[in-house]
Scaffold this motif. Structure first.
Motif, PDB file in Angstrom:
ATOM      1  N   THR A   3       0.898  -1.194   0.021  1.00  0.00           N
ATOM      2  CA  THR A   3       0.142   0.019   0.141  1.00  0.00           C
ATOM      3  C   THR A   3       0.735   1.180   0.056  1.00  0.00           C
ATOM      4  OG1 THR A   3      -1.849  -1.175   1.115  1.00  0.00           O
ATOM      5  CG2 THR A   3      -2.069   1.315   1.185  1.00  0.00           C
ATOM      6  N   PHE A   4       1.905   1.440   0.706  1.00  0.00           N
ATOM      7  CA  PHE A   4       2.868   2.336   0.841  1.00  0.00           C
ATOM      8  C   PHE A   4       3.518   2.728  -0.511  1.00  0.00           C
ATOM      9  CE2 PHE A   4       6.957   4.399   1.171  1.00  0.00           C
ATOM     10  CZ  PHE A   4       6.791   5.432   1.702  1.00  0.00           C
ATOM     11  N   ARG A   5       4.012   1.684  -1.388  1.00  0.00           N
ATOM     12  CA  ARG A   5       4.320   1.983  -2.477  1.00  0.00           C
ATOM     13  C   ARG A   5       3.506   2.473  -3.640  1.00  0.00           C
ATOM     14  NH1 ARG A   5       8.713  -2.090  -4.873  1.00  0.00           N
ATOM     15  NH2 ARG A   5       8.529  -0.547  -6.324  1.00  0.00           N
ATOM     16  N   ARG A   6       2.380   1.836  -3.447  1.00  0.00           N
ATOM     17  CA  ARG A   6       1.151   2.444  -4.411  1.00  0.00           C
ATOM     18  C   ARG A   6       0.697   3.781  -3.989  1.00  0.00           C
ATOM     19  NH1 ARG A   6      -3.900  -0.709  -3.325  1.00  0.00           N
ATOM     20  NH2 ARG A   6      -2.186  -2.361  -2.673  1.00  0.00           N
ATOM     21  N   ASP A   7       0.787   4.088  -2.623  1.00  0.00           N
ATOM     22  CA  ASP A   7       0.207   5.547  -2.472  1.00  0.00           C
ATOM     23  C   ASP A   7       1.358   6.535  -2.878  1.00  0.00           C
ATOM     24  OD1 ASP A   7      -2.124   4.656  -1.362  1.00  0.00           O
ATOM     25  OD2 ASP A   7      -1.303   4.699   0.835  1.00  0.00           O
ATOM     26  N   LEU A   8       2.703   6.127  -2.570  1.00  0.00           N
ATOM     27  CA  LEU A   8       3.654   6.770  -3.100  1.00  0.00           C
ATOM     28  C   LEU A   8       3.662   6.993  -4.639  1.00  0.00           C
ATOM     29  CD1 LEU A   8       6.383   8.461  -2.548  1.00  0.00           C
ATOM     30  CD2 LEU A   8       7.617   6.553  -2.686  1.00  0.00           C
ATOM     31  N   SER A   9       3.493   5.947  -5.046  1.00  0.00           N
ATOM     32  CA  SER A   9       3.456   6.140  -6.730  1.00  0.00           C
ATOM     33  C   SER A   9       2.231   7.087  -7.251  1.00  0.00           C
ATOM     34  CB  SER A   9       3.327   4.654  -7.416  1.00  0.00           C
ATOM     35  OG  SER A   9       2.901   4.847  -8.596  1.00  0.00           O
ATOM     36  N   TRP A  11       0.924   9.556  -5.533  1.00  0.00           N
ATOM     37  CA  TRP A  11       1.163  10.947  -5.139  1.00  0.00           C
ATOM     38  C   TRP A  11       2.385  11.420  -6.132  1.00  0.00           C
ATOM     39  CZ3 TRP A  11      -0.817  14.502  -2.410  1.00  0.00           C
ATOM     40  CH2 TRP A  11      -1.998  14.201  -1.332  1.00  0.00           C
ATOM     41  N   ILE A  12       3.329  10.638  -6.560  1.00  0.00           N
ATOM     42  CA  ILE A  12       4.452  11.129  -7.617  1.00  0.00           C
ATOM     43  C   ILE A  12       3.648  11.446  -8.869  1.00  0.00           C
ATOM     44  CG2 ILE A  12       6.315  10.541  -9.063  1.00  0.00           C
ATOM     45  CD1 ILE A  12       7.441   9.098  -6.413  1.00  0.00           C
ATOM     46  N   GLN A  13       2.753  10.446  -9.303  1.00  0.00           N
ATOM     47  CA  GLN A  13       1.934  10.884 -10.643  1.00  0.00           C
ATOM     48  C   GLN A  13       1.136  11.953 -10.323  1.00  0.00           C
ATOM     49  OE1 GLN A  13      -0.244   7.154 -11.088  1.00  0.00           O
ATOM     50  NE2 GLN A  13       1.642   6.056 -11.809  1.00  0.00           N
TER      51      GLN A  13
END
Length: 62
Positions: A3-9, A11-13
Protein backbone atom coordinates in the motif's frame (compact mmCIF):
# COMPACT_ATOMS: atom_id res chain seq x y z
CA UNK A 1 2.92 -4.08 -4.43
CA UNK A 2 2.32 -2.86 -0.91
CA UNK A 3 0.00 0.00 0.00
CA UNK A 4 2.80 2.45 0.82
CA UNK A 5 4.46 2.03 -2.58
CA UNK A 6 1.12 2.30 -4.37
CA UNK A 7 0.24 5.48 -2.45
CA UNK A 8 3.70 6.96 -3.07
CA UNK A 9 3.42 6.17 -6.78
CA UNK A 10 0.02 7.84 -6.93
CA UNK A 11 1.33 10.95 -5.16
CA UNK A 12 4.28 11.17 -7.57
CA UNK A 13 1.97 10.79 -10.57
CA UNK A 14 -0.46 13.41 -9.27
CA UNK A 15 2.36 15.80 -8.37
CA UNK A 16 3.97 15.43 -11.78
CA UNK A 17 0.63 15.98 -13.50
CA UNK A 18 0.01 19.10 -11.41
CA UNK A 19 3.44 20.52 -12.29
CA UNK A 20 2.86 19.95 -16.01
CA UNK A 21 -0.63 21.48 -15.77
CA UNK A 22 0.67 24.55 -13.93
CA UNK A 23 3.46 25.05 -16.45
CA UNK A 24 1.06 24.67 -19.37
CA UNK A 25 -1.46 27.05 -17.79
CA UNK A 26 1.23 29.67 -17.20
CA UNK A 27 2.58 29.39 -20.74
CA UNK A 28 -0.93 29.52 -22.20
CA UNK A 29 -1.84 32.59 -20.14
CA UNK A 30 1.33 34.50 -21.07
CA UNK A 31 0.95 33.64 -24.74
CA UNK A 32 -2.73 34.63 -24.81
CA UNK A 33 -2.03 37.92 -23.04
CA UNK A 34 0.84 38.81 -25.39
CA UNK A 35 -1.35 37.89 -28.38
CA UNK A 36 -4.14 40.21 -27.18
CA UNK A 37 -1.69 43.06 -26.51
CA UNK A 38 -0.05 42.64 -29.91
CA UNK A 39 -3.38 43.02 -31.67
CA UNK A 40 -4.48 46.16 -29.85
CA UNK A 41 -6.23 45.10 -26.65
CA UNK A 42 -5.85 47.34 -23.62
CA UNK A 43 -4.02 45.98 -20.56
CA UNK A 44 -7.14 44.92 -18.64
CA UNK A 45 -8.73 43.15 -21.61
CA UNK A 46 -5.44 41.46 -22.45
CA UNK A 47 -5.20 40.22 -18.87
CA UNK A 48 -8.60 38.55 -18.89
CA UNK A 49 -8.55 37.38 -22.52
CA UNK A 50 -6.68 34.10 -21.84
CA UNK A 51 -9.06 33.28 -18.98
CA UNK A 52 -12.08 33.84 -21.20
CA UNK A 53 -10.66 31.65 -23.96
CA UNK A 54 -9.72 28.83 -21.57
CA UNK A 55 -13.12 28.95 -19.85
CA UNK A 56 -14.89 28.78 -23.20
CA UNK A 57 -12.77 25.79 -24.22
CA UNK A 58 -13.49 24.08 -20.91
CA UNK A 59 -17.22 24.74 -21.25
CA UNK A 60 -17.26 23.41 -24.79
CA UNK A 61 -15.35 20.29 -23.71
CA UNK A 62 -17.71 19.54 -20.82
Amino acid sequence: MNTFRRDLSLWIQCGSTALVALGAAYASYIHGRQFALRFGADTMTASIWPLIVDCLLTTATV
